[in-house]
Design an enzyme around this catalytic site. Structure first.
Site, PDB file in Angstrom:
ATOM      1  N   HIS A   1      10.157   4.071  62.366  1.00 28.27           N
ATOM      2  CA  HIS A   1      11.302   3.345  62.899  1.00 28.27           C
ATOM      3  C   HIS A   1      10.852   2.589  64.158  1.00 28.27           C
ATOM      4  O   HIS A   1      11.093   1.410  64.287  1.00 28.27           O
ATOM      5  CB  HIS A   1      12.451   4.314  63.193  1.00 28.27           C
ATOM      6  CG  HIS A   1      13.667   3.648  63.791  1.00 28.27           C
ATOM      7  ND1 HIS A   1      14.837   4.303  64.043  1.00 28.27           N
ATOM      8  CD2 HIS A   1      13.868   2.376  64.202  1.00 28.27           C
ATOM      9  CE1 HIS A   1      15.726   3.447  64.564  1.00 28.27           C
ATOM     10  NE2 HIS A   1      15.163   2.289  64.679  1.00 28.27           N
TER      11      HIS A   1
ATOM     12  N   HIS B   1      11.795  -2.672  72.524  1.00 28.09           N
ATOM     13  CA  HIS B   1      11.094  -1.524  73.122  1.00 28.09           C
ATOM     14  C   HIS B   1       9.689  -1.861  73.612  1.00 28.09           C
ATOM     15  O   HIS B   1       9.287  -1.466  74.701  1.00 28.09           O
ATOM     16  CB  HIS B   1      10.989  -0.388  72.092  1.00 28.09           C
ATOM     17  CG  HIS B   1      12.302   0.100  71.601  1.00 28.09           C
ATOM     18  ND1 HIS B   1      13.145   0.891  72.342  1.00 28.09           N
ATOM     19  CD2 HIS B   1      12.954  -0.105  70.423  1.00 28.09           C
ATOM     20  CE1 HIS B   1      14.244   1.163  71.654  1.00 28.09           C
ATOM     21  NE2 HIS B   1      14.159   0.571  70.479  1.00 28.09           N
TER      22      HIS B   1
ATOM     23  N   GLU C   1      11.902  -4.447  67.066  1.00 30.74           N
ATOM     24  CA  GLU C   1      11.392  -3.259  67.756  1.00 30.74           C
ATOM     25  C   GLU C   1      10.502  -3.642  68.932  1.00 30.74           C
ATOM     26  O   GLU C   1      10.566  -3.043  69.995  1.00 30.74           O
ATOM     27  CB  GLU C   1      10.629  -2.361  66.781  1.00 30.74           C
ATOM     28  CG  GLU C   1      11.532  -1.630  65.787  1.00 30.74           C
ATOM     29  CD  GLU C   1      12.468  -0.623  66.452  1.00 30.74           C
ATOM     30  OE1 GLU C   1      12.009   0.197  67.258  1.00 30.74           O
ATOM     31  OE2 GLU C   1      13.674  -0.660  66.151  1.00 30.74           O
TER      32      GLU C   1
END
Ligand SMILES: *[C@@H]1O[C@H](CO)[C@@H](O)[C@H](O)[C@H]1NC(C)=O
Ligand SMILES: *[C@@H]1O[C@H](CO)[C@@H](O)[C@H](O)[C@H]1NC(C)=O
Ligand SMILES: *[C@@H]1O[C@H](CO)[C@@H](O)[C@H](O)[C@H]1NC(C)=O
Ligand SMILES: *[C@@H]1O[C@H](CO)[C@@H](O)[C@H](O)[C@H]1NC(C)=O
Ligand SMILES: *[C@@H]1O[C@H](CO)[C@@H](O)[C@H](O)[C@H]1NC(C)=O
Ligand SMILES: *[C@@H]1O[C@H](CO)[C@@H](O)[C@H](O)[C@H]1NC(C)=O
Length: 224
Positions: A62, A119, A115
């Site tokens: 993920h 992040h 992502e």
């Protein structure tokens, strides 16, 4: 006096710049490496079903999330380089298609982009774009959660349930570190959704996860 004043002004200014830099580049203590069980993603998506009607039957990535112990809200969307596909070598892209697919909408590039921008930008001082995805790929390869669970007879089953510790224990034996489990609620059942590994600040050494929330620990967990 004038010299002292200008020195002081310089120091204040330097500190202000340093402070801005630290804030904009995000600050974190450790990484959470999150792997998901695709059938659970798809089961809880009622409004927009997964693009592939038969979800993958292995744990996929993920994300790799720089995280902060004292602040449960993760640093996100830091001021850094924005994702470009060209930043990833073709050999890595083909591996990521296996390990880090977008099991929901099917656009892998968009998933990686999301992502990284959310992040990855927050830990860019430690891992640039290429390194961020390479390191994640290596983490995924280092322990096969699907196999660890299978060896402990924890395999998808429509009715059987497990205790939180039943699932954590074989993973802990195999990795030597405590993982964190995350669940999704589906009606009255809590479904195993994600397994989190924690890594140190440099994303090299795996460490124990010590967050508590994730799955209701007192409740049985279903793995389907
Ligand atoms: C974690 O978050 C808190 C609150 O936002 C912040 O004060 C602290 O500097 C952060 N810790 C690290 C190591 O970045
Ligand atoms: C970071 O923020 C500064 C000031 O807000 C801006 O000038 C700069 O373009 C930003 N850098 C990136 C890479 O987004
Ligand atoms: C997938 O996502 C990328 C990046 O957001 C975008 O450029 C591309 O057009 C998308 N592809 C499809 C088929 O939607
Ligand atoms: C992980 O283990 C599962 C179950 O044994 C197996 O099907 C899968 O191929 C393995 N994945 C990798 C990357 O080795
Ligand atoms: C699972 O069991 C097989 C057969 O005993 C063994 O070869 C393999 O190394 C085990 N895998 C893990 C991840 O423990
Ligand atoms: C988790 O471990 C870190 C590092 O040892 C520590 O700073 C933090 O307080 C711990 N958090 C909890 C909830 O135990």
């Amino acid at each position: 006096m004038a010299i002292l004043n200008s020195t002081l002004a310089f120091l204040v200014l330097a500190f202000a710049f340093f402070f801005c830099y630290v804030m904009s580049s995000g600050s974190y203590d450790y990484f959470q490496f999150v792997q998901q069980w695709p059938p659970t993603n798809c089961r809880v998506r009622i409004k927009r079903p997964c693009s592939n009607p038969r979800p993958l039957q292995y744990f996929t990535i993920h994300g790799l999330w720089p995280s902060n112990y004292s602040n449960p809200t993760m640093p996100s969307n830091c001021n850094g380089t924005q994702f470009k596909m060209q930043n990833l070598f073709p050999y890595l892209r083909s591996r990521l298609k296996m390990s880090w697919p977008d099991v929901e909408s099917g656009n892998d590039t968009k998933f990686w982009e999301g992502e990284w921008n959310k992040h990855g930008t927050c830990s860019e001082r430690i891992l640039n774009i290429m390194q961020y995805f390479q390191r994640s790929q290596a983490m995924w390869k280092s322990h096969n959660i699907t196999e660890i669970l299978k060896n402990a007879s924890i395999v998808p089953h429509p009715t059987q349930t497990w205790k939180y510790s039943d699932i954590v224990s074989p993973i802990k034996s195999a990795t030597g570190r405590t993982p964190l489990l995350r669940c999704k609620q589906d009606k009255s059942t809590q479904l195993l959704h994600e397994v989190v590994f924690c890594y140190d600040y440099n994303a090299i050494k795996q460490i124990d996860c010590n967050r508590t929330a994730g799955c209701g620990k007192q409740r049985d967990i279903s793995f389907q």
